[in-house]
Design an enzyme around this catalytic site. Structure first.
Site, mmCIF file in Angstrom:
data_model
loop_
_atom_site.group_PDB
_atom_site.id
_atom_site.type_symbol
_atom_site.label_atom_id
_atom_site.label_comp_id
_atom_site.label_asym_id
_atom_site.label_seq_id
_atom_site.Cartn_x
_atom_site.Cartn_y
_atom_site.Cartn_z
ATOM 1 N N HIS A 1 -48.586 30.074 -69.850
ATOM 2 C CA HIS A 1 -49.013 30.921 -70.968
ATOM 3 C C HIS A 1 -49.462 32.253 -70.386
ATOM 4 C CE1 HIS A 1 -50.928 32.471 -74.529
ATOM 5 N NE2 HIS A 1 -50.553 31.407 -75.219
ATOM 6 N N ASP B 1 -48.409 23.247 -76.224
ATOM 7 C CA ASP B 1 -47.220 22.674 -76.861
ATOM 8 C C ASP B 1 -46.776 21.401 -76.133
ATOM 9 O OD1 ASP B 1 -46.828 24.741 -78.883
ATOM 10 O OD2 ASP B 1 -46.345 26.044 -77.203
#
Length: 373
Positions: free
Chosen positions: A280, A321
């Site tokens: 990320h 996720d």
């Protein structure tokens, strides 16, 4: 995307190591462990080059504006949340720590700055079905019929926000008493997943100025009903680069089942494809929400192997996720459970931003740089 060593980054920047590390801690330069030597770090070359360009003189306003749109410098002020120093802070509190015990209702109280958690069990559902489709319909109906948010007292708007989330929760988790996570676990007939669902809803309630939150703020800036902000957020969330990103794990899991985790990941990387659900850009080391959620259930062995192999081969760690995909596998949840959880949780954050944007009274109306004929 290219990565360079500390020596290369310092040569380009022309600064001391302390300055490089400071830029990393402030989120201006992304860093990751060097796969060849985990004791060393690599730095994103694009971030280094962008900092050099800024330092070399004042750039045209249009260039500054263009860069802020995609992972650039902050574009607006907020007192709600930020990602800094590798942590997600919500109203100054560490979100990962808060999610160890907090319910979605308690996160709403924090995000909306109200003294008591709102009751999201108060809304009866007129829908005969549950799931995302009736949820979208219900929010669209509220967006079309509720009063505009502009020129109304904050206490009335908080009541509106509670009504919107209650209606949304009723179409996702069903009606009944109790906090949302217990209703959701009961609705899916997965009582063993109750604690993990509570944590997931708390962790996903807010994440600074992401695409769906920005969409929600734009809608709120027009004075539209609060439900319209949630509808705008839902529209942005539905894209594969945002709320449905966890679905991209399906192909990787299938290949790993057939070929093994290391082979499946190696094949992806050899083709120059990004590893889905890893890394990320806003976190220095890892998406802190992922380990917080993974700690609440027994991670399936295949997902453990994928996490280890993915980190070893790409230098990136699993993100939220990945954790949602693992949660679905661990408790045999519906295939679209990640998006349902994401949307229900984030509606609370969208409304926090809608309330904040409404208080400013400012319309978000940027200009476009025309490149046509």
């Amino acid at each position: 995307m290219s990565w360079i060593s500390a020596e290369q980054a310092l040569e380009v920047l022309g600064t001391k190591p302390q300055t490089l590390y400071a830029n990393v801690s402030r989120g201006r330069i992304a860093a990751r462990p060097d796969p060849a030597d985990p004791r060393r770090s690599l730095y994103r070359a694009e971030d280094v080059e962008r900092l050099v360009a800024r330092r070399n003189g004042r750039r045209p306003a249009q260039a500054v504006a263009a860069e802020t749109i995609a992972w650039g410098e902050p574009v607006m002020e907020t007192a709600i949340s930020t990602i800094a120093g590798g942590r997600l802070l919500i109203r100054g509190q560490d979100a990962a720590e808060r999610a160890k015990t907090a319910t979605l209702e308690e996160m709403a109280a924090l995000l909306w700055s109200v003294p008591f958690p709102p009751d999201f069990a108060a809304e009866p559902s007129s829908e005969s079905e549950t799931g995302l489709l009736p949820a979208y319909r219900r929010i669209a109906e509220l967006a079309a019929t509720e009063m505009p948010a502009i020129s109304r007292h904050r206490s009335v708007l908080v009541a509106d926000a509670t009504h919107v989330v209650s209606a949304f929760a009723a179409t996702i988790a069903g009606t009944g008493p109790g906090p949302v996570h217990t209703r959701l676990a009961a609705h899916w007939q997965r009582p063993a997943a109750t604690e993990a669902l509570r944590c997931a809803l708390a962790l996903l309630s807010e994440h600074e100025l992401n695409a769906s939150t920005f969409a929600a703020r734009v809608a709120a800036s027009t004075g539209a009903p609060l439900a319209a902000s949630v509808l705008a957020g839902l529209a942005a969330l539905s894209g594969p680069l945002h709320g449905t990103a966890s679905l991209s794990m399906s192909a990787l899991v299938r290949d790993a089942e057939q070929q093994g985790a290391e082979t499946a990941i190696a094949n992806l990387l050899r083709q120059g494809q990004a590893l889905p659900c890893f890394g990320h850009r806003l976190y220095v080391e890892e998406d802190v929400r992922a380990p917080a959620l993974l700690a609440t259930f027994d991670v399936p062995p295949l997902f453990k192997k994928l996490a280890e192999a993915g980190h070893a081969m790409s230098g990136e760690k699993p993100n939220i996720d990945f954790a949602l995909s693992a949660l679905v596998a661990a408790h045999d949840l519906p295939h679209d459970a990640p998006l349902q959880i994401f949307a229900l949780a984030r509606s609370v954050g969208w409304l926090a931003h809608a309330l904040e944007q409404t208080e400013t009274g400012a319309l978000i109306r940027p200009r476009a740089r025309y490149t046509g004929v």
